[in-house]
Design a protein around this motif. Structure first.
Motif, PDB file in Angstrom:
ATOM      1  N   PHE A 150       0.865  -1.188   0.000  1.00 10.25           N
ATOM      2  CA  PHE A 150       0.000   0.000   0.000  1.00 10.25           C
ATOM      3  C   PHE A 150       0.895   1.230   0.000  1.00 10.25           C
ATOM      4  CE2 PHE A 150      -2.704   3.040   2.702  1.00 10.25           C
ATOM      5  CZ  PHE A 150      -3.217   3.662   1.572  1.00 10.25           C
ATOM      6  N   ALA A 151       0.964   1.909  -1.150  1.00  6.18           N
ATOM      7  CA  ALA A 151       1.802   3.102  -1.307  1.00  6.18           C
ATOM      8  C   ALA A 151       0.951   4.343  -1.059  1.00  6.18           C
ATOM      9  CB  ALA A 151       2.422   3.136  -2.701  1.00  6.18           C
ATOM     10  N   GLN A 152       1.032   4.867   0.159  1.00  3.01           N
ATOM     11  CA  GLN A 152       0.275   6.052   0.564  1.00  3.01           C
ATOM     12  C   GLN A 152       1.008   7.318   0.124  1.00  3.01           C
ATOM     13  OE1 GLN A 152      -2.279   7.808   1.023  1.00  3.01           O
ATOM     14  NE2 GLN A 152      -3.096   6.945   2.937  1.00  3.01           N
ATOM     15  N   THR A 153       0.255   8.366  -0.161  1.00  2.72           N
ATOM     16  CA  THR A 153       0.859   9.600  -0.667  1.00  2.72           C
ATOM     17  C   THR A 153       1.411  10.503   0.430  1.00  2.72           C
ATOM     18  OG1 THR A 153       0.445  11.581  -1.982  1.00  2.72           O
ATOM     19  CG2 THR A 153      -1.426  10.711  -0.798  1.00  2.72           C
ATOM     20  N   GLU A 154       0.735  10.517   1.609  1.00  2.01           N
ATOM     21  CA  GLU A 154       1.167  11.375   2.713  1.00  2.01           C
ATOM     22  C   GLU A 154       0.339  11.016   3.936  1.00  2.01           C
ATOM     23  OE1 GLU A 154       0.388  14.982   0.718  1.00  2.01           O
ATOM     24  OE2 GLU A 154      -1.779  14.857   0.966  1.00  2.01           O
ATOM     25  N   SER A 155       0.737  11.553   5.089  1.00  2.00           N
ATOM     26  CA  SER A 155      -0.004  11.292   6.330  1.00  2.00           C
ATOM     27  C   SER A 155      -0.145  12.567   7.147  1.00  2.00           C
ATOM     28  CB  SER A 155       0.719  10.220   7.156  1.00  2.00           C
ATOM     29  OG  SER A 155       0.786   9.004   6.447  1.00  2.00           O
ATOM     30  N   ASN A 156      -0.398  13.685   6.454  1.00  3.23           N
ATOM     31  CA  ASN A 156      -0.392  14.989   7.142  1.00  3.23           C
ATOM     32  C   ASN A 156      -1.782  15.529   7.423  1.00  3.23           C
ATOM     33  OD1 ASN A 156      -1.222  15.632   4.585  1.00  3.23           O
ATOM     34  ND2 ASN A 156       0.228  17.290   4.252  1.00  3.23           N
ATOM     35  N   ASN A 157      -2.822  14.675   7.313  1.00  4.03           N
ATOM     36  CA  ASN A 157      -4.162  15.159   7.614  1.00  4.03           C
ATOM     37  C   ASN A 157      -5.040  13.992   8.062  1.00  4.03           C
ATOM     38  OD1 ASN A 157      -5.690  14.022   5.219  1.00  4.03           O
ATOM     39  ND2 ASN A 157      -4.171  15.258   4.128  1.00  4.03           N
ATOM     40  N   PRO A 158      -6.160  14.289   8.715  1.00  8.71           N
ATOM     41  CA  PRO A 158      -7.005  13.225   9.275  1.00  8.71           C
ATOM     42  C   PRO A 158      -7.559  12.260   8.234  1.00  8.71           C
ATOM     43  CG  PRO A 158      -7.567  15.349  10.246  1.00  8.71           C
ATOM     44  CD  PRO A 158      -6.614  15.637   9.123  1.00  8.71           C
ATOM     45  N   TRP A 159      -7.822  12.760   7.013  1.00  9.16           N
ATOM     46  CA  TRP A 159      -8.374  11.878   5.986  1.00  9.16           C
ATOM     47  C   TRP A 159      -7.389  10.769   5.617  1.00  9.16           C
ATOM     48  CZ3 TRP A 159      -7.816   9.742   1.240  1.00  9.16           C
ATOM     49  CH2 TRP A 159      -8.973   9.269   0.597  1.00  9.16           C
ATOM     50  N   ARG A 160      -6.141  11.161   5.396  1.00 12.26           N
ATOM     51  CA  ARG A 160      -5.119  10.168   5.036  1.00 12.26           C
ATOM     52  C   ARG A 160      -4.918   9.165   6.179  1.00 12.26           C
ATOM     53  NH1 ARG A 160      -4.595   9.278  -0.058  1.00 12.26           N
ATOM     54  NH2 ARG A 160      -5.047  11.221  -1.097  1.00 12.26           N
ATOM     55  N   LEU A 161      -4.921   9.644   7.399  1.00 18.41           N
ATOM     56  CA  LEU A 161      -4.745   8.747   8.552  1.00 18.41           C
ATOM     57  C   LEU A 161      -5.900   7.749   8.633  1.00 18.41           C
ATOM     58  CD1 LEU A 161      -3.492  11.361  11.179  1.00 18.41           C
ATOM     59  CD2 LEU A 161      -2.116   9.647   9.976  1.00 18.41           C
ATOM     60  N   ALA A 162      -7.114   8.237   8.334  1.00 22.48           N
ATOM     61  CA  ALA A 162      -8.284   7.351   8.355  1.00 22.48           C
ATOM     62  C   ALA A 162      -8.191   6.302   7.256  1.00 22.48           C
ATOM     63  CB  ALA A 162      -9.561   8.166   8.206  1.00 22.48           C
ATOM     64  N   GLN A 163      -7.738   6.723   6.071  1.00 23.85           N
ATOM     65  CA  GLN A 163      -7.603   5.778   4.961  1.00 23.85           C
ATOM     66  C   GLN A 163      -6.562   4.707   5.286  1.00 23.85           C
ATOM     67  OE1 GLN A 163      -5.556   6.953   1.356  1.00 23.85           O
ATOM     68  NE2 GLN A 163      -7.119   5.959   0.085  1.00 23.85           N
ATOM     69  N   THR A 164      -5.414   5.136   5.806  1.00 25.03           N
ATOM     70  CA  THR A 164      -4.352   4.189   6.160  1.00 25.03           C
ATOM     71  C   THR A 164      -4.825   3.200   7.214  1.00 25.03           C
ATOM     72  OG1 THR A 164      -2.594   5.751   5.581  1.00 25.03           O
ATOM     73  CG2 THR A 164      -2.032   3.980   7.116  1.00 25.03           C
ATOM     74  N   ALA A 165      -5.505   3.709   8.246  1.00 20.54           N
ATOM     75  CA  ALA A 165      -6.007   2.833   9.309  1.00 20.54           C
ATOM     76  C   ALA A 165      -6.986   1.805   8.752  1.00 20.54           C
ATOM     77  CB  ALA A 165      -6.671   3.662  10.400  1.00 20.54           C
ATOM     78  N   SER A 166      -7.841   2.234   7.832  1.00 23.05           N
ATOM     79  CA  SER A 166      -8.806   1.323   7.224  1.00 23.05           C
ATOM     80  C   SER A 166      -8.105   0.211   6.448  1.00 23.05           C
ATOM     81  CB  SER A 166      -9.742   2.108   6.294  1.00 23.05           C
ATOM     82  OG  SER A 166     -10.662   1.249   5.651  1.00 23.05           O
ATOM     83  N   MET A 167      -7.060   0.577   5.697  1.00 22.43           N
ATOM     84  CA  MET A 167      -6.312  -0.421   4.922  1.00 22.43           C
ATOM     85  C   MET A 167      -5.558  -1.384   5.847  1.00 22.43           C
ATOM     86  SD  MET A 167      -6.908  -0.024   1.694  1.00 22.43           S
ATOM     87  CE  MET A 167      -5.510  -0.861   0.908  1.00 22.43           C
ATOM     88  N   GLN A 168      -4.914  -0.841   6.877  1.00 19.71           N
ATOM     89  CA  GLN A 168      -4.147  -1.683   7.803  1.00 19.71           C
ATOM     90  C   GLN A 168      -5.059  -2.617   8.591  1.00 19.71           C
ATOM     91  OE1 GLN A 168      -2.039   1.495   9.834  1.00 19.71           O
ATOM     92  NE2 GLN A 168      -0.182   1.168   8.614  1.00 19.71           N
ATOM     93  N   ASP A 169      -6.184  -2.082   9.043  1.00 18.69           N
ATOM     94  CA  ASP A 169      -7.123  -2.902   9.828  1.00 18.69           C
ATOM     95  C   ASP A 169      -7.681  -4.050   8.991  1.00 18.69           C
ATOM     96  OD1 ASP A 169      -6.709  -1.181  11.905  1.00 18.69           O
ATOM     97  OD2 ASP A 169      -8.643  -0.148  11.755  1.00 18.69           O
ATOM     98  N   GLU A 170      -8.028  -3.739   7.740  1.00 21.44           N
ATOM     99  CA  GLU A 170      -8.616  -4.764   6.877  1.00 21.44           C
ATOM    100  C   GLU A 170      -7.582  -5.832   6.515  1.00 21.44           C
ATOM    101  OE1 GLU A 170     -12.159  -6.215   5.387  1.00 21.44           O
ATOM    102  OE2 GLU A 170     -11.817  -4.373   6.551  1.00 21.44           O
ATOM    103  N   ALA A 171      -6.337  -5.407   6.266  1.00 27.21           N
ATOM    104  CA  ALA A 171      -5.272  -6.370   5.952  1.00 27.21           C
ATOM    105  C   ALA A 171      -5.056  -7.328   7.121  1.00 27.21           C
ATOM    106  CB  ALA A 171      -3.978  -5.628   5.629  1.00 27.21           C
ATOM    107  N   LYS A 172      -5.025  -6.758   8.324  1.00 27.09           N
ATOM    108  CA  LYS A 172      -4.817  -7.582   9.525  1.00 27.09           C
ATOM    109  C   LYS A 172      -5.977  -8.561   9.718  1.00 27.09           C
ATOM    110  CE  LYS A 172      -3.859  -7.182  14.478  1.00 27.09           C
ATOM    111  NZ  LYS A 172      -3.692  -6.230  15.614  1.00 27.09           N
ATOM    112  N   LYS A 173      -7.196  -8.055   9.531  1.00 28.09           N
ATOM    113  CA  LYS A 173      -8.390  -8.869   9.723  1.00 28.09           C
ATOM    114  C   LYS A 173      -8.416 -10.064   8.763  1.00 28.09           C
ATOM    115  CE  LYS A 173     -12.723  -7.519   8.527  1.00 28.09           C
ATOM    116  NZ  LYS A 173     -13.898  -6.608   8.544  1.00 28.09           N
ATOM    117  N   ARG A 174      -7.905  -9.849   7.545  1.00 25.59           N
ATOM    118  CA  ARG A 174      -7.963 -10.902   6.527  1.00 25.59           C
ATOM    119  C   ARG A 174      -6.677 -11.732   6.437  1.00 25.59           C
ATOM    120  NH1 ARG A 174     -11.883  -8.910   1.646  1.00 25.59           N
ATOM    121  NH2 ARG A 174     -12.978  -7.247   2.758  1.00 25.59           N
TER     122      ARG A 174
END
Length: 311
Positions: free
Chosen positions: A40-64
């Motif tokens: 998962f190549a994220q563009t940046e982590s300097n705002n709440p939206w990006r942090l939410a997107q990253t958390a969603s991807m990480q959580d789903e990867a872990k769950k599966r």
């Protein structure tokens, strides 16, 4: 609600996304068996939206049960290209990519394809004259950015009675959300002679940059009556600049933006922000569902549109 698209906030429900375009297949790399190691190549982590997107991807990867190779380009297209190169070297099974800019990351998509690695684009697109959906990458999952800009414009036209002197704060130069949100908004106000854009300048989807740009543009255009920001972070920065200049956001100057993040919803409650078009950051379930369907040989639409609310 939460936070910032291409630059935004979540839908709480798992509403089914709308799919469009023709099915993929073509010359795309095939997966032999179920993928286990994905990038998962994220563009940046300097705002709440990006942090939410990253958390969603990480959580789903872990769950599966996936091994997720995560990188953060820190706002640099060059670093993101290098991040994709690194994933190719690590022989990941597939890559999820949120492209920083359209042209350089289109080349990265072609590199991954040449290495036999399928790519799924998340929330931002690449230049499709270089890399084509269904041929060079599997699909784009995200919002309809042109529609977001159009919805913001339509609301502003109604709120101002079709008469406004507008400052437009654009997102990251060369990114698909900035290009499309500008097009959607600008096209929608063309039919209203009283809607005048005084100035349009990038604030790079960042709160402090939005504040700084707004401060400068306010000095040149003190007669401004409306602000259209390509995301909530810049809108919140613009509100701070307006207040510092002695103007009352929501009264002297009407502000509209895109994302639907938590701070923006509070600004709406406070009467400082007029409206925000949601851009949903919770990509995890849709992203991994799509990958697993592709791995099974199912046909995938070349565009999967997330449903977005309006606040």
């Amino acid at each position: 609600m939460l936070a910032a698209c291409g630059g935004a906030a979540p839908s709480g429900s798992g509403a089914a996304p709308a799919a469009g375009g023709s099915s993929s297949g073509g010359g795309l790399p095939k997966l032999s068996g179920a993928p286990k190691k994905v990038g998962f190549a994220q563009t940046e982590s300097n705002n709440p939206w990006r942090l939410a997107q990253t958390a969603s991807m990480q959580d789903e990867a872990k769950k599966r049960g996936y091994e997720l190779v995560y990188t953060d380009a820190a706002g640099s297209a060059a670093k993101q290209v290098a991040d994709v190169d690194s994933m190719i070297a690590q022989k990941v099974d597939a890559i999820f990519l949120a492209p920083r800019e359209e042209k350089p990351l289109a080349q990265a998509v072609l590199k991954a394809k040449a290495a036999g690695i399928p790519v799924i684009l998340l929330d931002r697109n690449v230049d499709q004259t270089i890399a084509k959906p269904g041929e060079d990458f599997v699909t784009f999952i995200g919002s309809d950015f042109i529609e977001e800009g159009k919805r913001a414009a339509e609301w502003l036209i109604k709120a101002t009675g079709g008469n406004a002197k507008i400052i437009e704060l654009e997102g990251t130069t060369g990114s698909s959300p900035a290009n499309d949100r500008k097009k959607g908004f600008d096209d929608a106000i063309k039919g209203s002679a009283g809607m005048q854009i005084l100035a349009s300048q990038t604030g790079d989807f960042a709160r402090d940059k939005g504040r700084q740009v707004m401060e400068t543009l306010l000095q040149a255009h003190p007669d401004v009556t409306a602000v259209y920001a390509h995301n909530d972070e810049m809108a919140i920065g613009a509100i701070a600049a307006l207040e510092a200049a002695g103007k009352v956001p929501g009264k002297d100057v009407i502000v509209v933006s895109i994302d639907g993040e938590k701070d923006a919803l509070q600004a709406i409650i406070d009467g400082k922000l007029g409206a925000s078009v949601e851009c949903n950051p919770r990509f995890g379930p849709s992203a991994f569902d799509t990958l697993e369907k592709y791995a099974k040989g199912e046909q995938i639409p070349t565009k999967i549109i997330n449903p977005d609310n309006f606040y």
